[in-house]
Design an enzyme around this catalytic site. Structure first.
Site, PDB file in Angstrom:
ATOM      1  N   SER A 163       0.656  -1.150   0.064  1.00 55.42           N
ATOM      2  CA  SER A 163      -0.112   0.050  -0.015  1.00 55.42           C
ATOM      3  C   SER A 163       0.796   0.971   0.067  1.00 55.42           C
ATOM      4  O   SER A 163       1.905   1.273   0.776  1.00 55.42           O
ATOM      5  CB  SER A 163      -0.762  -0.010   1.199  1.00 55.42           C
ATOM      6  OG  SER A 163      -1.276   1.229   1.507  1.00 55.42           O
TER       7      SER A 163
ATOM      8  N   MET B 139      -9.789   7.047   0.104  1.00 55.24           N
ATOM      9  CA  MET B 139     -10.571   7.333   1.193  1.00 55.24           C
ATOM     10  C   MET B 139     -11.347   8.914   0.725  1.00 55.24           C
ATOM     11  O   MET B 139     -10.751   9.665   0.363  1.00 55.24           O
ATOM     12  CB  MET B 139     -10.075   7.496   2.279  1.00 55.24           C
ATOM     13  CG  MET B 139      -8.883   6.181   2.759  1.00 55.24           C
ATOM     14  SD  MET B 139      -7.911   6.122   4.147  1.00 55.24           S
ATOM     15  CE  MET B 139      -7.005   4.936   4.117  1.00 55.24           C
TER      16      MET B 139
ATOM     17  N   MET C 210     -12.630   2.908  -0.343  1.00 57.43           N
ATOM     18  CA  MET C 210     -13.136   3.311   1.127  1.00 57.43           C
ATOM     19  C   MET C 210     -13.941   4.488   1.077  1.00 57.43           C
ATOM     20  O   MET C 210     -13.465   5.509   1.582  1.00 57.43           O
ATOM     21  CB  MET C 210     -11.990   3.484   2.231  1.00 57.43           C
ATOM     22  CG  MET C 210     -11.329   2.041   2.493  1.00 57.43           C
ATOM     23  SD  MET C 210      -9.963   2.023   3.385  1.00 57.43           S
ATOM     24  CE  MET C 210      -8.765   2.197   1.862  1.00 57.43           C
TER      25      MET C 210
ATOM     26  N   MET D 204     -10.291  -7.047   6.784  1.00 54.56           N
ATOM     27  CA  MET D 204      -9.676  -6.074   7.186  1.00 54.56           C
ATOM     28  C   MET D 204      -9.121  -6.555   8.493  1.00 54.56           C
ATOM     29  O   MET D 204      -9.919  -7.043   9.473  1.00 54.56           O
ATOM     30  CB  MET D 204     -10.588  -4.735   7.488  1.00 54.56           C
ATOM     31  CG  MET D 204     -10.701  -3.917   6.094  1.00 54.56           C
ATOM     32  SD  MET D 204      -9.412  -3.498   4.972  1.00 54.56           S
ATOM     33  CE  MET D 204      -8.675  -2.301   6.181  1.00 54.56           C
TER      34      MET D 204
ATOM     35  N   ASP E 190      -5.679  -6.895   4.933  1.00 56.62           N
ATOM     36  CA  ASP E 190      -4.879  -5.543   5.137  1.00 56.62           C
ATOM     37  C   ASP E 190      -5.001  -4.723   6.383  1.00 56.62           C
ATOM     38  O   ASP E 190      -6.185  -4.576   6.957  1.00 56.62           O
ATOM     39  CB  ASP E 190      -5.894  -4.872   4.157  1.00 56.62           C
ATOM     40  CG  ASP E 190      -5.647  -3.365   3.753  1.00 56.62           C
ATOM     41  OD1 ASP E 190      -4.335  -2.936   4.274  1.00 56.62           O
ATOM     42  OD2 ASP E 190      -6.461  -2.536   3.246  1.00 56.62           O
TER      43      ASP E 190
HETATM   44  C1  DX5 Z   1      -5.984   1.152   5.816  1.00 56.89           C
HETATM   45  C2  DX5 Z   1      -5.790   0.838   4.480  1.00 56.89           C
HETATM   46  C3  DX5 Z   1      -4.434  -0.169   4.306  1.00 56.89           C
HETATM   47  C4  DX5 Z   1      -3.191   0.621   5.023  1.00 56.89           C
HETATM   48  C5  DX5 Z   1      -2.383  -0.520   5.374  1.00 56.89           C
HETATM   49  O1  DX5 Z   1      -7.307   1.686   5.780  1.00 56.89           O
HETATM   50  O2  DX5 Z   1      -6.818   0.103   3.922  1.00 56.89           O
HETATM   51  O3  DX5 Z   1      -4.269  -0.520   3.118  1.00 56.89           O
HETATM   52  O4  DX5 Z   1      -2.530   1.518   3.931  1.00 56.89           O
HETATM   53  O5  DX5 Z   1      -1.147   0.040   6.238  1.00 56.89           O
HETATM   54  P1  DX5 Z   1      -0.301  -0.625   7.252  1.00 56.89           P
HETATM   55  O6  DX5 Z   1       0.397  -2.008   6.448  1.00 56.89           O
HETATM   56  O7  DX5 Z   1       0.402   0.285   7.702  1.00 56.89           O
HETATM   57  O8  DX5 Z   1      -1.289  -1.072   8.220  1.00 56.89           O
HETATM   58 ZN    ZN Z   2      -5.991  -0.739   2.092  1.00 55.23          ZN
END
Ligand code: DX5
Ligand code: ZN
Length: 219
Positions: free
Chosen positions: A10, A38, A69, A138, A174
């Protein structure tokens, strides 16, 4: 366990002012780039608008995995498929018509995926499995990178793997994935791993992608 493994870093925690550079550090080692969209409505954070996201998708040297999201995802999802995202993930909590939206994503040439927040259980959504190419469980509350991995999601990952059965559906996790947690998620049945801060806070992001892959490739 011999399952194909995919590492999808990511870029949420990468330096947005020099994204091409950041992506070039990991593109050779990564299967897809995970792009977090987001809107400050579905989650309390905002990342890219559609225009900037499309630009990233079109410039990215490897396929893009768009994780939406956003509220009202039904209409937005198709635009991401049209913009060339290889995979488009919608949150079941944000969709009004999951079935139609998944079909539309596929009709526009992308892989269709559905994501579940930590508080959403999988049972009632297995009816859509014939329409998805990936399920995302998630392992943090969506919205921010750098949060702690929720180990308590492992039973849900296990259950999802069981419900998937023989179908060729990828099972993605994730949130909080690192060298310390990836094995746990893999052992529970995940085969596709998003890692944000673990990769971009590493001294050598490309090497970190390789190390993460190695961690779950040794049987
Ligand atoms: C959070 C995102 C993730 C995030 C993960 O809402 O969907 O993709 O970037 O980041 P890490 O690996 O730092 O938890
Ligand atoms: Zn993500």
């Amino acid at each position: 366990m011999s399952r194909d493994i995919r590492i999808t870093p990511s870029i949420l925690n990468a330096d947005f002012t020099r994204l091409d550079d950041e992506i070039s550090k990991i593109s050779a080692q990564s299967d897809l780039i995970h792009l977090d969209i987001m809107d400050d409505i579905f989650v309390p954070n905002k990342t890219f608008d559609f225009e900037s996201a499309s630009r990233i998708i079109s410039r990215c040297p490897i396929p893009v995995d768009a994780h939406l999201m956003v509220a009202d995802v039904d209409s937005i999802a198709v635009q991401y498929a049209e913009a060339g995202a290889a995979s488009v993930t919608i949150h079941v909590e944000a969709a009004d018509d999951i079935r139609t939206t998944l079909k539309e994503i596929r009709r526009h040439g992308a892989r269709a995926a559905m994501a579940l927040k930590p508080g959403t259980s999988i049972e009632q959504y297995s009816e859509y499995f014939d329409l998805v190419d990936m399920v995302l469980i998630m392992t943090v509350e969506p919205g921010f990178g750098g949060q702690a991995f929720m180990e308590q999601m492992m039973p849900k990952v296990r259950e999802t793997r069981k419900l998937i059965g023989d179908r060729p559906i990828w099972l993605q996790v994730d949130g909080g994935i690192s060298l310390a947690t990836i094995e746990m998620a893999h052992e529970a049945g995940a085969d596709t791993f998003v890692a944000g801060s673990a990769v971009f806070k590493a001294e050598d992001p490309g090497l970190m992608v390789e190390l993460l892959r190695r961690q779950v490739s040794i049987d």
